[in-house]
Scaffold this motif. Structure first.
Motif, short mmCIF file in Angstrom:
data_model
loop_
_atom_site.label_atom_id
_atom_site.label_comp_id
_atom_site.label_asym_id
_atom_site.label_seq_id
_atom_site.Cartn_x
_atom_site.Cartn_y
_atom_site.Cartn_z
N LEU A 258 0.81 -1.23 0.00
CA LEU A 258 0.00 0.00 0.00
C LEU A 258 0.83 1.27 0.00
O LEU A 258 0.28 2.38 -0.04
CB LEU A 258 -0.94 0.00 1.21
CG LEU A 258 -1.95 -1.16 1.22
CD1 LEU A 258 -2.82 -1.09 2.46
CD2 LEU A 258 -2.79 -1.19 -0.04
N GLY A 259 2.16 1.14 0.02
CA GLY A 259 2.97 2.34 0.00
C GLY A 259 2.91 3.08 1.33
O GLY A 259 2.49 2.54 2.36
N PHE A 260 3.32 4.35 1.29
CA PHE A 260 3.40 5.14 2.51
C PHE A 260 2.86 6.55 2.26
O PHE A 260 2.88 7.04 1.13
CB PHE A 260 4.84 5.22 3.02
CG PHE A 260 5.46 3.86 3.23
CD1 PHE A 260 5.08 3.08 4.30
CD2 PHE A 260 6.38 3.35 2.32
CE1 PHE A 260 5.63 1.81 4.48
CE2 PHE A 260 6.94 2.09 2.49
CZ PHE A 260 6.56 1.32 3.58
N MET A 289 2.70 4.74 7.75
CA MET A 289 2.39 3.40 7.27
C MET A 289 0.87 3.21 7.39
O MET A 289 0.32 3.31 8.48
CB MET A 289 3.12 2.35 8.11
CG MET A 289 4.62 2.53 8.12
SD MET A 289 5.50 1.29 9.14
CE MET A 289 5.08 1.84 10.80
N TYR A 290 0.20 2.92 6.29
CA TYR A 290 -1.26 2.84 6.30
C TYR A 290 -1.77 1.76 7.26
O TYR A 290 -2.67 1.99 8.05
CB TYR A 290 -1.79 2.59 4.89
CG TYR A 290 -1.63 3.79 3.99
CD1 TYR A 290 -2.51 4.85 4.07
CD2 TYR A 290 -0.57 3.86 3.08
CE1 TYR A 290 -2.35 5.97 3.25
CE2 TYR A 290 -0.40 4.97 2.27
CZ TYR A 290 -1.30 6.02 2.36
OH TYR A 290 -1.13 7.13 1.56
N LEU A 291 -1.26 0.55 7.16
CA LEU A 291 -1.58 -0.55 8.08
C LEU A 291 -3.08 -0.61 8.38
O LEU A 291 -3.51 -0.53 9.54
CB LEU A 291 -0.80 -0.36 9.39
CG LEU A 291 0.71 -0.13 9.28
CD1 LEU A 291 1.30 0.16 10.64
CD2 LEU A 291 1.40 -1.31 8.63
N ASN A 310 -7.45 3.31 8.09
CA ASN A 310 -5.99 3.19 8.25
C ASN A 310 -5.56 3.36 9.71
O ASN A 310 -4.93 4.33 10.09
CB ASN A 310 -5.31 4.21 7.35
CG ASN A 310 -5.72 4.07 5.90
OD1 ASN A 310 -5.87 2.95 5.38
ND2 ASN A 310 -5.93 5.18 5.22
N GLU A 311 -5.90 2.36 10.50
CA GLU A 311 -5.69 2.42 11.95
C GLU A 311 -4.22 2.40 12.33
O GLU A 311 -3.74 3.21 13.12
CB GLU A 311 -6.40 1.23 12.63
CG GLU A 311 -6.17 1.18 14.12
CD GLU A 311 -6.47 -0.19 14.71
OE1 GLU A 311 -6.72 -0.25 15.92
OE2 GLU A 311 -6.43 -1.19 13.97
N VAL A 372 3.11 5.17 12.75
CA VAL A 372 2.21 4.02 12.72
C VAL A 372 0.79 4.47 12.41
O VAL A 372 0.20 5.27 13.15
CB VAL A 372 2.25 3.28 14.07
CG1 VAL A 372 1.31 2.07 14.05
CG2 VAL A 372 3.68 2.84 14.38
N GLY A 373 0.23 3.96 11.30
CA GLY A 373 -1.10 4.35 10.88
C GLY A 373 -1.06 5.65 10.08
O GLY A 373 -0.06 6.39 10.10
#
Length: 525
Positions: A258-260, A289-291, A310-311, A372-373
């Motif tokens: 998903l890339g950044f 980071m989408y995560l 995107n949590e 993160v997220g």
């Protein structure tokens, strides 16, 4: 409104979506009309929610009790508990529930989460029908639209010592021989990612657990399904990826990184510190980071689009943790000549980051910083190309509407408490088509509430409403605190609704409440 530039291969898609989306003739708003309170605080007493339109019952996962509460919403202003499904004979944690016709499916985690779990079937009158073994830690399940299969995301997290790390997988349960919901001869096939173990992947797919293969590190989280019941898209949260699965062959067709997100760009700011004593949504030299956690899908013309919340989630165990604060990282002095200022606690020093991203192993310096997220929701094509991201709007909107509760956590009312972690933490998302338009409803796990966006044109989504029933002036453990920690959401079409109006239901894991919202149309807005 922000549109992300794409290559010319998406020009036709954008034109079709724009043509299908006229200027909105109206808007909508959410009005709370009824709540069921379990009285259990911060124990996961109301997580995932499913609705049965025939009986007008809600099935609400009470995770830690390994039960599913059954609520009667014939009168949606007065949800009433009428029964419980107990799955403790099959495991220790209930993770998900789904309904199709008269079948209820519950995902149950093994007492040893690294061992295979089970999916247990009941009818909507709460009679047990069958159970079947699936992969380790079944985290989410869904019936295909045609009801012929149940698709199960088996997360397969490691144990806390990181000495056992099962492969993540997707189980596909075949229901085609079921007869009238009473006889369930079940067969299970497993889609794994073992064939990707020796494949060069998109570099934004995060494979880094100690000694882990690709299949071990993907950890499937959440599922959405195509209208024709042939394709599943599964978020692999910690890996920052989506797996695309062919249901009929039980095969993983592709893994999409998903890339950044570039937080240095205008409109992509974030509040990065819980120690600055202020709301400070700004641009920083940080990649997000989408995560994503939850994922949903919808069609525009002949094209399917994916919507992610995107949590953000990391690998953080006793045996291995990637987590650190940015102030502890040795930064490259050439790339970050102002490192001392950046790493002050009031700037980036407190921001949660990953130690496995951005490190140059030769110099020992970090050349890129990853948070993160993404504090947003995104829209993607069916092949994983991003067409829209909400940027920093979630933090901007919550700051404007609830400044005293900005980035509070779901277990305290402390101002700015989550700015250094993942901000509002968008976790759940569902999509509703009503009044001729398409809307995304996104739950914010920490600060609370539901964001509503018009996504009729996936390339140009826009904010519609934000409703948060939380009282920031009340002790979080008090019943008067309102809804805390929205986890699962379900949209109920008007034709399936007990009062003939479209509804949204939220399961709130911290407050243990299940709340029904009526979706009202505002003409001329």
């Amino acid at each position: 409104m922000r549109t992300i530039p794409l290559t010319l291969t998406l020009t036709g898609l954008m034109a079709a979506a724009t043509a299908a989306s006229a200027n909105p003739p109206h808007s909508i708003t959410l009005t709370p009309i009824g709540t069921y309170a379990s009285g259990v605080f911060d124990q996961g007493a109301a997580e995932i929610v499913a609705h049965d339109p025939k009986t007008q019952r809600l099935f609400v996962v009470n995770a830690n009790d390994a039960t599913v509460d059954v609520l009667n919403i014939t009168d949606p202003t007065d949800p009433t508990k009428i029964g419980t499904i107990d799955v403790t004979a099959f495991g220790t944690v209930a993770n998900s529930v789904a309904i199709h016709g008269t079948l209820v499916a519950v995902a149950v985690q093994n007492e040893e989460k690294t061992e295979p779990g089970r999916v247990v079937f009941f009818d909507t009158d709460l009679n047990f029908l069958a159970s079947v073994e699936v992969g380790a830690q079944p985290d989410m399940l869904a019936f295909t639209p045609n009801g012929r299969h149940v698709v199960v995301a088996n997360e397969g997290e490691p144990n806390d010592d990181y000495t056992i790390d099962p492969e993540g997988s997707v189980s596909i349960i075949d229901l085609r021989r079921a007869r009238g919901g009473r006889e369930l001869p079940l067969s299970v096939r497993t889609a794994t990612c073992t064939r990707f173990n020796d494949v060069v992947l998109d570099p934004s797919i995060r494979i880094f657990g100690p000694g882990a293969t690709v299949a071990q590190d993907l950890e499937p989280e959440y599922i959405t399904l195509s209208d024709d019941s042939r394709t599943a898209w599964v978020t692999c949260q910690e890996a920052n990826a989506i797996a695309i699965i062919d249901i009929r062959s039980a095969e993983v067709l592709d893994l999409v990184g998903l890339g950044f997100k570039d937080h240095s760009l205008p409109g992509n700011g974030l509040d990065a510190s819980d120690r600055d004593g202020a709301i400070n949504i700004a641009n920083w030299p940080v990649l997000g980071m989408y995560l994503p956690d939850a994922i949903a899908s919808y069609r525009v013309g002949a094209h399917t689009f994916l919507v992610t919340a995107n949590e953000g989630d990391t690998r953080d165990y006793d045996g291995f943790s990637e987590e650190a604060r940015m102030g502890s990282l040795p930064l490259d002095p050439v790339i970050f000549p102002d490192a001392a200022v950046l790493q002050e606690d009031a700037n980036l020093g407190r921001l949660l980051t990953s130690t496995v991203m951005g490190l140059n192993p030769v110099t020992g310096y970090y050349e890129e910083l990853y948070s993160v997220g993404a504090r947003s929701f995104s829209i993607w094509t069916a092949t994983g190309r991003q067409v829209y991201d909400s940027g920093d709007e979630f933090e901007m909107i919550t700051a404007a509407m609830f400044p005293d509760g900005f980035n509070a956590s779901n277990t305290n009312n402390n101002f700015d408490n989550r700015s250094d972690d993942k901000g509002p933490e968008p976790e759940g998302v569902v999509i509703g088509r009503l009044y001729g338009r398409t809307y995304a409803f996104i739950g914010l796990e920490r600060v609370g509430g539901v964001m509503v966006y018009d996504i009729t044109n996936p390339f140009a989504a826009f904010f519609v409403d934000y409703v948060n029933l939380r009282d920031f002036a009340t002790d979080v453990e008090s019943p008067e605190a309102g809804d805390l920690g929205p986890e699962g959401l379900v949209f109920i079409e008007a034709k399936d609704s007990p009062n003939g109006k479209p509804l949204l239901v939220t399961g709130n894991e911290v407050s243990g409440t299940t709340t029904v919202f009526e979706i009202n149309r505002i003409v001329g807005r």
